[in-house]
Design an enzyme around this catalytic site. Structure first.
Site, PDB file in Angstrom:
ATOM      1  N   CYS A 130       0.837  -1.197   0.000  1.00  0.00           N
ATOM      2  CA  CYS A 130       0.000   0.000   0.000  1.00  0.00           C
ATOM      3  C   CYS A 130       0.875   1.251   0.000  1.00  0.00           C
ATOM      4  O   CYS A 130       1.404   1.643   1.053  1.00  0.00           O
ATOM      5  CB  CYS A 130      -0.924  -0.043   1.221  1.00  0.00           C
ATOM      6  SG  CYS A 130      -1.976   1.399   1.372  1.00  0.00           S
ATOM      7  N   CYS A 133      -0.449   4.099   2.149  1.00  0.00           N
ATOM      8  CA  CYS A 133      -0.259   3.867   3.596  1.00  0.00           C
ATOM      9  C   CYS A 133       1.196   4.096   3.999  1.00  0.00           C
ATOM     10  O   CYS A 133       1.470   4.714   5.018  1.00  0.00           O
ATOM     11  CB  CYS A 133      -0.603   2.425   3.978  1.00  0.00           C
ATOM     12  SG  CYS A 133      -2.182   1.847   3.352  1.00  0.00           S
ATOM     13  N   ASP A 134       2.128   3.555   3.226  1.00  0.00           N
ATOM     14  CA  ASP A 134       3.515   3.461   3.694  1.00  0.00           C
ATOM     15  C   ASP A 134       4.508   4.340   2.937  1.00  0.00           C
ATOM     16  O   ASP A 134       5.681   4.408   3.320  1.00  0.00           O
ATOM     17  CB  ASP A 134       3.997   1.992   3.589  1.00  0.00           C
ATOM     18  CG  ASP A 134       3.150   1.072   4.446  1.00  0.00           C
ATOM     19  OD1 ASP A 134       2.612   1.552   5.465  1.00  0.00           O
ATOM     20  OD2 ASP A 134       3.023  -0.120   4.100  1.00  0.00           O
TER      21      ASP A 134
HETATM   22  C1  LIG Z   1       0.360  -4.164   5.539  1.00  0.00           C
HETATM   23  C2  LIG Z   1      -0.817  -3.216   5.413  1.00  0.00           C
HETATM   24  C3  LIG Z   1      -0.677  -1.921   5.875  1.00  0.00           C
HETATM   25  C4  LIG Z   1      -1.751  -1.039   5.779  1.00  0.00           C
HETATM   26  N1  LIG Z   1      -1.588   0.220   6.257  1.00  0.00           N
HETATM   27  C5  LIG Z   1      -2.608   1.100   6.188  1.00  0.00           C
HETATM   28  C6  LIG Z   1      -2.451   2.423   6.696  1.00  0.00           C
HETATM   29  O1  LIG Z   1      -1.395   2.795   7.215  1.00  0.00           O
HETATM   30  N2  LIG Z   1      -3.522   3.256   6.581  1.00  0.00           N
HETATM   31  C7  LIG Z   1      -4.703   2.880   5.993  1.00  0.00           C
HETATM   32  O2  LIG Z   1      -5.625   3.697   5.931  1.00  0.00           O
HETATM   33  N3  LIG Z   1      -4.879   1.636   5.515  1.00  0.00           N
HETATM   34  C8  LIG Z   1      -3.866   0.745   5.602  1.00  0.00           C
HETATM   35  N4  LIG Z   1      -4.023  -0.525   5.089  1.00  0.00           N
HETATM   36  C9  LIG Z   1      -5.310  -0.881   4.479  1.00  0.00           C
HETATM   37  C10 LIG Z   1      -6.341  -1.221   5.584  1.00  0.00           C
HETATM   38  O3  LIG Z   1      -5.778  -2.146   6.491  1.00  0.00           O
HETATM   39  C11 LIG Z   1      -7.613  -1.777   4.955  1.00  0.00           C
HETATM   40  O4  LIG Z   1      -8.145  -0.819   4.069  1.00  0.00           O
HETATM   41  C12 LIG Z   1      -8.637  -2.137   6.018  1.00  0.00           C
HETATM   42  O5  LIG Z   1      -8.121  -3.083   6.935  1.00  0.00           O
HETATM   43  C13 LIG Z   1      -9.912  -2.713   5.385  1.00  0.00           C
HETATM   44  O6  LIG Z   1     -10.770  -3.082   6.420  1.00  0.00           O
HETATM   45  P1  LIG Z   1     -11.938  -4.153   6.200  1.00  0.00           P
HETATM   46  O7  LIG Z   1     -12.575  -4.336   7.545  1.00  0.00           O
HETATM   47  O8  LIG Z   1     -12.784  -3.754   5.070  1.00  0.00           O
HETATM   48  O9  LIG Z   1     -11.245  -5.499   5.732  1.00  0.00           O
HETATM   49  P2  LIG Z   1     -10.073  -6.381   6.354  1.00  0.00           P
HETATM   50  O10 LIG Z   1      -9.116  -5.568   7.106  1.00  0.00           O
HETATM   51  O11 LIG Z   1      -9.571  -7.187   5.206  1.00  0.00           O
HETATM   52  O12 LIG Z   1     -10.831  -7.337   7.401  1.00  0.00           O
HETATM   53  C14 LIG Z   1     -11.679  -8.357   6.983  1.00  0.00           C
HETATM   54  C15 LIG Z   1     -11.804  -9.384   8.093  1.00  0.00           C
HETATM   55  O13 LIG Z   1     -12.794 -10.349   7.743  1.00  0.00           O
HETATM   56  C16 LIG Z   1     -12.356 -11.637   8.127  1.00  0.00           C
HETATM   57  N5  LIG Z   1     -13.063 -12.608   7.275  1.00  0.00           N
HETATM   58  C17 LIG Z   1     -13.040 -12.673   5.904  1.00  0.00           C
HETATM   59  N6  LIG Z   1     -13.850 -13.664   5.480  1.00  0.00           N
HETATM   60  C18 LIG Z   1     -14.411 -14.223   6.592  1.00  0.00           C
HETATM   61  C19 LIG Z   1     -15.331 -15.294   6.794  1.00  0.00           C
HETATM   62  N7  LIG Z   1     -15.845 -15.995   5.763  1.00  0.00           N
HETATM   63  N8  LIG Z   1     -15.692 -15.610   8.073  1.00  0.00           N
HETATM   64  C20 LIG Z   1     -15.169 -14.918   9.135  1.00  0.00           C
HETATM   65  N9  LIG Z   1     -14.281 -13.889   8.987  1.00  0.00           N
HETATM   66  C21 LIG Z   1     -13.918 -13.550   7.735  1.00  0.00           C
HETATM   67  C22 LIG Z   1     -10.846 -11.604   7.883  1.00  0.00           C
HETATM   68  O14 LIG Z   1     -10.191 -12.585   8.666  1.00  0.00           O
HETATM   69  C23 LIG Z   1     -10.511 -10.174   8.331  1.00  0.00           C
HETATM   70  O15 LIG Z   1     -10.185 -10.127   9.701  1.00  0.00           O
HETATM   71  C24 LIG Z   1      -2.991  -1.443   5.180  1.00  0.00           C
HETATM   72  C25 LIG Z   1      -3.111  -2.749   4.702  1.00  0.00           C
HETATM   73  C26 LIG Z   1      -2.043  -3.637   4.820  1.00  0.00           C
HETATM   74  C27 LIG Z   1      -2.187  -5.049   4.309  1.00  0.00           C
END
Ligand SMILES: Cc1cc2nc3c(=O)[nH]c(=O)nc-3n(C[C@H](O)[C@H](O)[C@H](O)COP(=O)(O)OP(=O)(O)OC[C@H]3O[C@@H](n4cnc5c(N)ncnc54)[C@H](O)[C@@H]3O)c2cc1C
Length: 307
Positions: A130, A133-134
């Site tokens: 990302c 992000c970084d």
């Molecule tokens: C290394 C890294 C660094 C990042 N740094 C930043 C940053 O500095 N700033 C920023 O704004 N964004 C950052 N991001 C992006 C940010 O983390 C994501 O945009 C955000 O986490 C999205 O949130 P979400 O809840 O939509 O999905 P996710 O974070 O993907 O969470 C989805 C969750 O659903 C669970 N899940 C999926 N399917 C199932 C199922 N069938 N049953 C039960 N559980 C399930 C998964 O295990 C997961 O815990 C970063 C991403 C990464 C990978």
């Protein structure tokens, strides 16, 4: 039967849980791993408004604590499917099935990796998925971006603003990205574009990323580049497979607008798993709030009708 069942305990799901619990609904979060989602693997988050700097794991922990304190229940299992019942929905899990009046799909996405040795160990300290992000952690440094789509080109242009040099590594001769982005990258002085190249090996010094060895598939030649950061932009994989029979998706992303409503009334989609432009913490938590409030409105309306 829960009022609201949230599938996925990432930032979108946790925010939905906070809003739903505060609105007095019975709510449970289904999470197959640890709560927090992708952000758990971010060593530092510096773009979440109001918090100057925090580790992703600590931010996730605080969000989880907040949801728990407000009364949200956490169930650690994987949701395997979703079907409509007379009164609501049935969510099947590994060894159980749960009933809910409404469901929020917050299953997120995961980044495609290159599959290189040491890639996981260096994630967050040398390798990033990302640039937004970084990127700020690599100000003035030499970095590289891998990929050939719009995201890779946008990342390269974004990083070129603050990094000393950006090497764009693409495995093909032509780009999938829009011609305009390619033209802009070509015109940018500090972007060097390498076509027909793949990363073969990561080069390390004292456990830190020092560079990468590239293979040119046309000439068969290898080249070493010296970089502090490698940004991988080779696609994301939405985690929507178990629910694609229940709601409409496009390339695996749930089709729902800013109101988070899917094609199936009572099912909402929030966070990175929803089809949208920007996938960040702020947009995930925004979706979580919108989905929870939309579900609350639907539940209140249903109650009003039956009273
Ligand atoms: C290394 C890294 C660094 C990042 N740094 C930043 C940053 O500095 N700033 C920023 O704004 N964004 C950052 N991001 C992006 C940010 O983390 C994501 O945009 C955000 O986490 C999205 O949130 P979400 O809840 O939509 O999905 P996710 O974070 O993907 O969470 C989805 C969750 O659903 C669970 N899940 C999926 N399917 C199932 C199922 N069938 N049953 C039960 N559980 C399930 C998964 O295990 C997961 O815990 C970063 C991403 C990464 C990978």
């Amino acid at each position: 039967m829960y009022d609201i069942l949230i599938i996925g305990g990432g930032p979108a799901g946790l925010t939905a849980a906070i809003y739903a619990a505060r609105a007095g609904k019975t709510v449970a979060v289904l999470e197959r791993e640890t709560p927090g989602g992708q952000i758990v693997s971010a060593p530092l988050v510096e773009n979440y408004p109001g918090i100057l700097s925090i580790s992703g794991a600590e931010l996730a922990q605080k969000m989880t604590e907040q949801a728990k304190l407000l009364g949200a229940e956490f169930l650690f299992t994987e949701a395997a499917g979703l079907s409509k019942t007379q009164d609501g929905f049935l969510v099947s899990c590994a060894d159980d099935a749960l009933e809910a009046k409404t469901v929020i799909l917050a299953t997120g996405a995961s980044h495609r990796k290159l599959g290189l040795s040491q890639e996981d160990t260096l994630t967050g300290c040398g390798i990033s998925y990302c640039a937004v992000c970084d990127g700020a952690f690599y100000e003035g440094a030499d970095v590289a971006v891998v990929g050939g789509g719009d995201t890779a080109l946008q990342d390269a242009l974004f990083l070129a603003n603050t990094c000393r040099s950006v090497t764009l590594i693409h495995r093909r001769d032509t780009f999938r990205a829009s011609a305009q982005l390619v033209r802009r990258a070509q015109a940018q002085e500090n972007i060097r574009i390498l076509r027909n190249c793949t990363v073969q090996k990561l080069l390390l010094s004292d456990d830190s990323l020092q560079g990468a060895e590239l293979l040119n598939s046309k000439t068969g030649e290898t080249e070493r580049i010296y970089i502090e950061g490698l940004f991988v932009a080779v696609g994301q994989m939405p985690q929507s497979a178990p629910f694609q029979d229940a709601v409409a998706t496009e390339n695996g992303y749930y089709l729902a607008g800013e109101d988070t409503k899917t094609c199936l009334p009572g099912i909402f989609a929030a966070g990175d798993g929803r089809k949208k432009q920007v996938r960040q913490l702020t947009t995930a938590v925004s979706d979580g709030a919108a989905a929870a409030l939309a579900a609350c409105r639907l539940l209140d309306a249903q109650q009003g009708i039956s009273e």
